[in-house]
Write an enzyme that holds these catalytic residues in place. Structure first.
Site, PDB file in Angstrom:
ATOM      1  N   ASN A   1      43.104  59.248  63.266  1.00 40.93           N
ATOM      2  CA  ASN A   1      41.998  58.755  63.018  1.00 40.93           C
ATOM      3  C   ASN A   1      41.701  58.807  61.525  1.00 40.93           C
ATOM      4  OD1 ASN A   1      40.176  59.815  66.098  1.00 40.93           O
ATOM      5  ND2 ASN A   1      41.085  57.652  65.639  1.00 40.93           N
TER       6      ASN A   1
ATOM      7  N   ASP B   1      36.407  57.622  74.380  1.00 42.74           N
ATOM      8  CA  ASP B   1      36.791  56.659  73.611  1.00 42.74           C
ATOM      9  C   ASP B   1      35.542  55.421  74.025  1.00 42.74           C
ATOM     10  OD1 ASP B   1      38.293  55.078  72.094  1.00 42.74           O
ATOM     11  OD2 ASP B   1      39.382  54.240  73.351  1.00 42.74           O
TER      12      ASP B   1
END
Ligand code: IPE
Ligand code: IPE
Ligand code: MG
Length: 242
Positions: free
Chosen positions: A68, A20
């Site tokens: 996502n 991330d």
């Protein structure tokens, strides 16, 4: 316990990484978010190599989650393109290094060209033995668990026969060890739907660095931290053998 045995107990068998911070890495440099995803893809190769050298047998990399899909279409397309380029660039090298690539998640809803590329990479490397690298692309733990439940029902398995060992054979990680070390970069401390079943007893390691800045030295630091953690599995310390 000799040094060899010590190494064996203190090296994780299965490392999972939530990569991330790509977007913030780019934004901090005044760049478009896709530049962060490109830099993030570049960061993967040395990490695979390092973990392989340190004897880690399985690595799961979170590249795109089922959530996502809620991002802007342009960013999603950029991530898919960069994922495809990663395979194009490194497939031969990974194959030469005896690394087996596997996919976690749903390939069907990815663009056909990308699904085919992933399938080809999996096929090409399936006999390799040094290390398994799972590419979690369009992966979500809840989706994986629901799919397992659907398959159990479709197979007519009786409720009384559903034991943990059987359930695990319906997960995409069948045959792989549990995640024992979960790394998340980017300074955020959550699972975000990654390998929830498999990480039940994982040691969790959070790094404030954005993923593109996480390199070999950081892997060494993380593995050291793992080696000094005391795992208990709900037991009392002196009877745990790892
Ligand atoms: C992780 O980086 C990569 C993907 C989720 C595809 P992010 O894109 O989430 O980066 P941040 O968290 O916005 O910085
Ligand atoms: C997790 O990161 C998914 C990947 C790294 C592929 P996200 O950026 O999507 O997670 P949240 O939104 O911060 O929970
Ligand atoms: Mg993020």
């Amino acid at each position: 316990m000799n040094q060899n045995q010590q190494n064996q107990v203190s090296t994780p068998k299965h490392v999972a990484i939530i990569m991330d911070g790509n977007g913030r890495w780019a934004e901090a440099r005044g760049l478009a978010r896709k530049e962060g995803h490109k830099a993030g893809a570049q960061a993967i190769r040395p990490v695979i190599t390092k973990l392989g050298e340190r004897g880690v047998k399985c690595l799961s990399l979170f590249g795109f989650s089922t959530e996502n899909w809620g991002r802007p279409r342009l960013e999603i397309d950029a991530i898919f393109r960069i994922g495809g380029q990663f395979i194009d660039e490194y497939l031969d090298e990974l194959n030469d290094k005896n690394i087996k690539l596997q996919h976690l998640g749903n390939l069907d809803s990815l663009p056909t060209w990308l699904g085919k590329k992933v399938e080809k990479a999996v096929l090409k490397t399936r006999e390799n033995e040094l290390m398994t690298v799972n590419l979690a692309f369009n992966y979500g733990a809840r989706m994986e668990i629901l799919e397992a439940v659907k398959s159990l029902i479709a197979d007519g398995v009786k409720p009384a026969d559903i034991k943990e060992e059987l359930f695990e054979t319906y997960l995409q990680t069948v045959g792989l060890p549990d995640v024992d070390f979960l790394i998340r970069t980017g300074g955020t401390e959550r699972f975000s739907n990654f390998l929830m079943w498999q990480s039940t007893y994982a040691e969790i390691y959070f790094s404030k660095l954005y993923w593109p800045d996480f390199g070999e030295q950081e892997i060494d630091e993380a593995l050291h931290e793992f080696s000094v953690r005391q795992r208990k599995f709900g037991l009392v310390p002196d009877i745990v053998t790892n």
